[in-house]
Write a protein that holds these residues in place. Structure first.
Motif, mmCIF file in Angstrom:
data_model
loop_
_atom_site.group_PDB
_atom_site.id
_atom_site.type_symbol
_atom_site.label_atom_id
_atom_site.label_comp_id
_atom_site.label_asym_id
_atom_site.label_seq_id
_atom_site.Cartn_x
_atom_site.Cartn_y
_atom_site.Cartn_z
ATOM 1 N N VAL A 70 4.481 -28.643 -8.040
ATOM 2 C CA VAL A 70 3.978 -27.834 -7.355
ATOM 3 C C VAL A 70 3.739 -28.009 -5.742
ATOM 4 O O VAL A 70 3.591 -27.163 -4.825
ATOM 5 C CB VAL A 70 2.542 -27.581 -7.917
ATOM 6 C CG1 VAL A 70 1.700 -26.673 -6.843
ATOM 7 C CG2 VAL A 70 2.558 -26.914 -9.358
ATOM 8 N N ASP A 71 3.749 -29.364 -5.550
ATOM 9 C CA ASP A 71 3.478 -29.925 -4.256
ATOM 10 C C ASP A 71 4.329 -31.189 -3.972
ATOM 11 O O ASP A 71 3.669 -32.255 -3.968
ATOM 12 C CB ASP A 71 1.778 -30.137 -3.868
ATOM 13 C CG ASP A 71 1.800 -30.648 -2.448
ATOM 14 O OD1 ASP A 71 2.543 -30.542 -1.618
ATOM 15 O OD2 ASP A 71 0.431 -31.344 -2.202
ATOM 16 N N ASP A 120 5.898 -32.510 -1.345
ATOM 17 C CA ASP A 120 5.581 -33.067 -0.270
ATOM 18 C C ASP A 120 4.398 -33.932 -0.389
ATOM 19 O O ASP A 120 4.367 -35.143 0.021
ATOM 20 C CB ASP A 120 5.576 -32.054 1.007
ATOM 21 C CG ASP A 120 6.907 -31.674 1.377
ATOM 22 O OD1 ASP A 120 8.023 -32.052 0.981
ATOM 23 O OD2 ASP A 120 6.885 -30.568 2.003
ATOM 24 N N GLY A 121 3.501 -33.457 -0.842
ATOM 25 C CA GLY A 121 2.060 -34.042 -0.833
ATOM 26 C C GLY A 121 2.292 -35.288 -2.030
ATOM 27 O O GLY A 121 1.613 -36.206 -1.759
ATOM 28 N N TYR A 122 2.926 -34.958 -2.980
ATOM 29 C CA TYR A 122 3.047 -36.036 -4.043
ATOM 30 C C TYR A 122 4.067 -37.190 -3.455
ATOM 31 O O TYR A 122 3.638 -38.321 -3.421
ATOM 32 C CB TYR A 122 3.873 -35.237 -5.165
ATOM 33 C CG TYR A 122 4.161 -36.171 -6.240
ATOM 34 C CD1 TYR A 122 3.294 -36.788 -6.975
ATOM 35 C CD2 TYR A 122 5.516 -36.939 -6.495
ATOM 36 C CE1 TYR A 122 3.582 -37.859 -8.187
ATOM 37 C CE2 TYR A 122 5.644 -37.734 -7.577
ATOM 38 C CZ TYR A 122 4.876 -38.233 -8.352
ATOM 39 O OH TYR A 122 4.639 -39.079 -9.091
#
Length: 142
Positions: free
Chosen positions: A8-9, A11-13
């Motif tokens: 889902v994320d 880049d954040g991960y």
């Protein structure tokens, strides 16, 4: 949970994985009866490579009639490698399985990859591991 968050994320991960990587450390915890536990909090690819190397040497020793248990051999091989007293030992090489799609491998997208035995890893880390690996191709059609 990590797989869902990574998808889902991505880049954040990847940012959170990099933050964790900056927290790498080694700790010593004293135990009873003259024993201690040594913890190494390392990036998953490095930890898997170290373990695979230690395990490979220990299994080779075991197959040559060594009477120590496999766990004892792993502990002794690990100690010898860390202390620099190991006899002739093969250079670092491990078989680590990273599953990533072609477009991510080529840098055209950043889908999280899968490190076997660990779970999802950021695309950049998968590309770093793949850059120093012997590539075995498995082509699938999802």
């Amino acid at each position: 949970m990590n797989r869902t968050v990574a998808r889902v994320d991505p880049d954040g991960y990847a940012r959170r994985c990099e933050e964790r990587r900056r927290g790498r450390k080694v700790q010593l915890c004293h135990e009873d009866e003259g024993m201690a536990t040594l913890y190494a909090y390392l990036p998953a690819g490095i930890a898997a490579t170290i373990y695979t190397r230690v395990d490979r040497v220990a299994r080779r020793l075991r197959s040559r009639g060594e009477e120590r248990t496999l766990d004892e051999l792993r502990a002794d091989v690990f100690s010898d490698l860390c202390l620099g007293v190991a006899g002739e030992v093969e250079p670092p090489r491990a078989e680590v399985f990273v599953y990533l799609d072609f477009l991510t491998w080529a840098g055209l997208r950043s889908e999280p990859a899968e490190l076997a035995g660990h779970g999802p890893i950021p695309a950049q880390l998968a590309r770093e591991i793949a850059a120093n690996a012997t590539i075995r191709r498995v082509i699938i059609d999802p």
